[in-house]
Every structure is written in C-alpha cells, then in structure tokens.
Write a protein that holds these residues in place. Structure first.
Motif, PDB file in Angstrom:
ATOM      1  N   ALA B  38      32.095 -11.123 -44.686  1.00 21.42           N
ATOM      2  CA  ALA B  38      31.359  -9.963 -44.201  1.00 21.42           C
ATOM      3  C   ALA B  38      32.256  -8.734 -44.320  1.00 21.42           C
ATOM      4  O   ALA B  38      33.479  -8.840 -44.396  1.00 21.42           O
ATOM      5  CB  ALA B  38      30.936 -10.176 -42.754  1.00 21.42           C
ATOM      6  N   LEU B  39      31.637  -7.568 -44.297  1.00 27.92           N
ATOM      7  CA  LEU B  39      32.373  -6.315 -44.442  1.00 27.92           C
ATOM      8  C   LEU B  39      33.431  -6.179 -43.359  1.00 27.92           C
ATOM      9  O   LEU B  39      33.150  -6.355 -42.179  1.00 27.92           O
ATOM     10  CB  LEU B  39      31.387  -5.139 -44.377  1.00 27.92           C
ATOM     11  N   ILE B  79      20.248 -19.489 -50.857  1.00 34.65           N
ATOM     12  CA  ILE B  79      19.874 -18.982 -49.543  1.00 34.65           C
ATOM     13  C   ILE B  79      18.376 -18.739 -49.558  1.00 34.65           C
ATOM     14  O   ILE B  79      17.862 -17.964 -50.368  1.00 34.65           O
ATOM     15  CB  ILE B  79      20.618 -17.684 -49.184  1.00 34.65           C
ATOM     16  N   GLN B  80      17.675 -19.406 -48.661  1.00 32.76           N
ATOM     17  CA  GLN B  80      16.222 -19.261 -48.592  1.00 32.76           C
ATOM     18  C   GLN B  80      15.854 -18.231 -47.526  1.00 32.76           C
ATOM     19  O   GLN B  80      16.559 -18.060 -46.532  1.00 32.76           O
ATOM     20  CB  GLN B  80      15.586 -20.604 -48.235  1.00 32.76           C
ATOM     21  N   ARG B  81      14.767 -17.542 -47.771  1.00 35.04           N
ATOM     22  CA  ARG B  81      14.211 -16.585 -46.794  1.00 35.04           C
ATOM     23  C   ARG B  81      15.312 -15.675 -46.253  1.00 35.04           C
ATOM     24  O   ARG B  81      15.593 -15.632 -45.058  1.00 35.04           O
ATOM     25  CB  ARG B  81      13.518 -17.338 -45.651  1.00 35.04           C
ATOM     26  N   THR B  82      15.963 -14.945 -47.155  1.00 35.67           N
ATOM     27  CA  THR B  82      17.132 -14.141 -46.791  1.00 35.67           C
ATOM     28  C   THR B  82      16.818 -13.178 -45.648  1.00 35.67           C
ATOM     29  O   THR B  82      15.700 -12.645 -45.526  1.00 35.67           O
ATOM     30  CB  THR B  82      17.653 -13.337 -47.982  1.00 35.67           C
ATOM     31  N   SER B  87      23.722 -10.446 -45.607  1.00 39.76           N
ATOM     32  CA  SER B  87      24.429  -9.501 -46.486  1.00 39.76           C
ATOM     33  C   SER B  87      25.931  -9.691 -46.324  1.00 39.76           C
ATOM     34  O   SER B  87      26.470  -9.604 -45.216  1.00 39.76           O
ATOM     35  CB  SER B  87      24.046  -8.059 -46.132  1.00 39.76           C
ATOM     36  N   ALA B  88      26.602  -9.959 -47.446  1.00 43.08           N
ATOM     37  CA  ALA B  88      28.034 -10.254 -47.424  1.00 43.08           C
ATOM     38  C   ALA B  88      28.479 -10.473 -48.870  1.00 43.08           C
ATOM     39  O   ALA B  88      27.654 -10.490 -49.788  1.00 43.08           O
ATOM     40  CB  ALA B  88      28.327 -11.509 -46.606  1.00 43.08           C
TER      41      ALA B  88
END
Lengths: 110, 112
Positions: B38-39, B79-82, B87-88
């Motif tokens: 992650a950020l 990744i399903q159903r994001t 976000s990464a």
C-alpha cells in the motif's frame, strides 16, 4: 500490521552527510534483511545479517544486527544523490516468510 | 532481461470488476511469492508457492483474492469484485528454493 518499526519515516540530507536508519521489533528473527526500493521498481536486497551483534560493510553502507536479533541499523557515510530511495528492513519469520517494515524514505540533496 | 517480470504494469479497474495480474518468475526458480504494498507502506506477504503447490496463503486479505501457479512457473493473482481498498502495488518475487528473493517491478492497481 507490520512487526518491524522503522525510524525515521523520512530523512532529507545534503550530499556528503552521514545518516542512520533504525529498524526495531519486539520479535526475534532468524535473520534480517535490508532492501532499497526505487520508484516504480521492486525492492533490491542490499544485505542479510544473521548473527546477533553482526556488523557488515558494503562500501559506504554499514549494517548492524542487535545482540538479541530484534533490531538493526543501517548507516550511510558520505551520502551521495544515488543513495536516494526507500530503505526497507525485513525480518525472516521462518524459512520463506518475510515481514517488512514501513520503510524510510531517504532523499540526498545535491 | 532475466529478471522477474509482471504485467500489466498499471491497471485501472472500476469497483466491482475482476482483475488478473501476471508474474513471470526467473527461469528455474522454485519459490514464488506475492506481496501487496500500500502507499507509504512496506510490502505485506500474501501467498507463497513452491513449484505448483500453494504452501501458504495466510496473507490473502479475503476470499476475493485467489492465486495460482498451475505449471510451477507463471503465476496469476486474481482479485474478484475489486474494492477501493484493494488499490496498491502488487509485487511478485521468486527465489531458488528459499534463498534470496528477487522482486519484479510490480503492478500498480487503482480501483475507482
């Protein structure tokens, strides 16, 4: 949640100065690794320290592993602009799993 | 080059879409790892393969995350159903047995 705490989070110094980055944990690790990561790239391994009290030198970089194998430090002498990057420490939890710290962003100004 | 490659390098998905991220490890490397970064954070372990066997998936955040390595070489993280929290940057690493891990450049996933 990251088991390893790194400090400081950010460090900005002038070229030619020295800097030290710290990595601390309450857990004991079988080994500890230091990486450098540049924007848009993956981490690149700098060094692995295994023995408590160990000191390793890589040109201007000096790495120390604490006696209790819970903490480590990275010291850079006479920093250069090419040393700019994100420095990450990672503890080896078992024979494959790494636990990373949040990193220290180092900026060396010309 | 002979390093780890990942594709795509950037992926933008609308919330709810499925995504698939690919990793090509260094030829001959037995071990393969996926991490999520992650950020402003360090990489977090997601899963580990030895050849085609997924030996540890304890870091996968939810059952929407699925990884496979059917022939012991290329791996796909799906990744399903994001969701926005997905976000990464997703990093792949490979190693000979369990030696030094070599990381790919990552895939930056942005979920809108």
């Amino acid at each position: 949640t990251q088991l390893l705490e790194q400090s400081p989070q950010f460090l900005s110094i002038q070229e030619g100065e020295n800097l030290t980055v710290y990595c601390n944990s309450s857990s004991v690790f079988s080994s500890l690794q230091w990486y450098r990561q540049e924007p848009g790239e993956g981490p690149v391994l700098l060094v692995t320290v295994v023995t408590g009290g160990e000191v390793k030198k890589l040109k201007r970089l000096t790495f120390q592993f604490g006696d209790a194998r819970k903490d480590s430090s990275l010291h850079i002498t006479a920093a250069q602009t090419g040393d700019t990057g994100l420095y990450l420490c990672a503890g080896e939890e078992n024979d494959y799993k790494l636990s990373f710290g949040a990193g220290t962003t180092v900026t060396v100004r010309a | 080059g002979a390093g780890v490659s990942q594709s795509p390098r950037y992926k933008v998905a609308k919330r709810g879409q499925d995504v698939a991220l690919r990793c090509d490890p260094i030829s001959g490397h037995v071990s393969l790892f996926w991490y999520q970064q992650a950020l402003g954070q360090g990489p977090e372990f997601l899963t580990y393969f030895q050849n085609e066997a997924q030996l540890d998936k304890s870091g996968l955040p939810s059952d929407r995350f699925f990884a496979e390595r059917p022939e012991g070489s290329v791996s796909t993280l799906k990744i399903q159903r994001t969701q926005q929290e997905d976000s990464a940057v997703y990093l792949c690493a490979s190693s000979l047995e369990n030696n030094e891990q070599f990381f790919g450049p990552g895939t930056r996933l942005t979920v809108l």
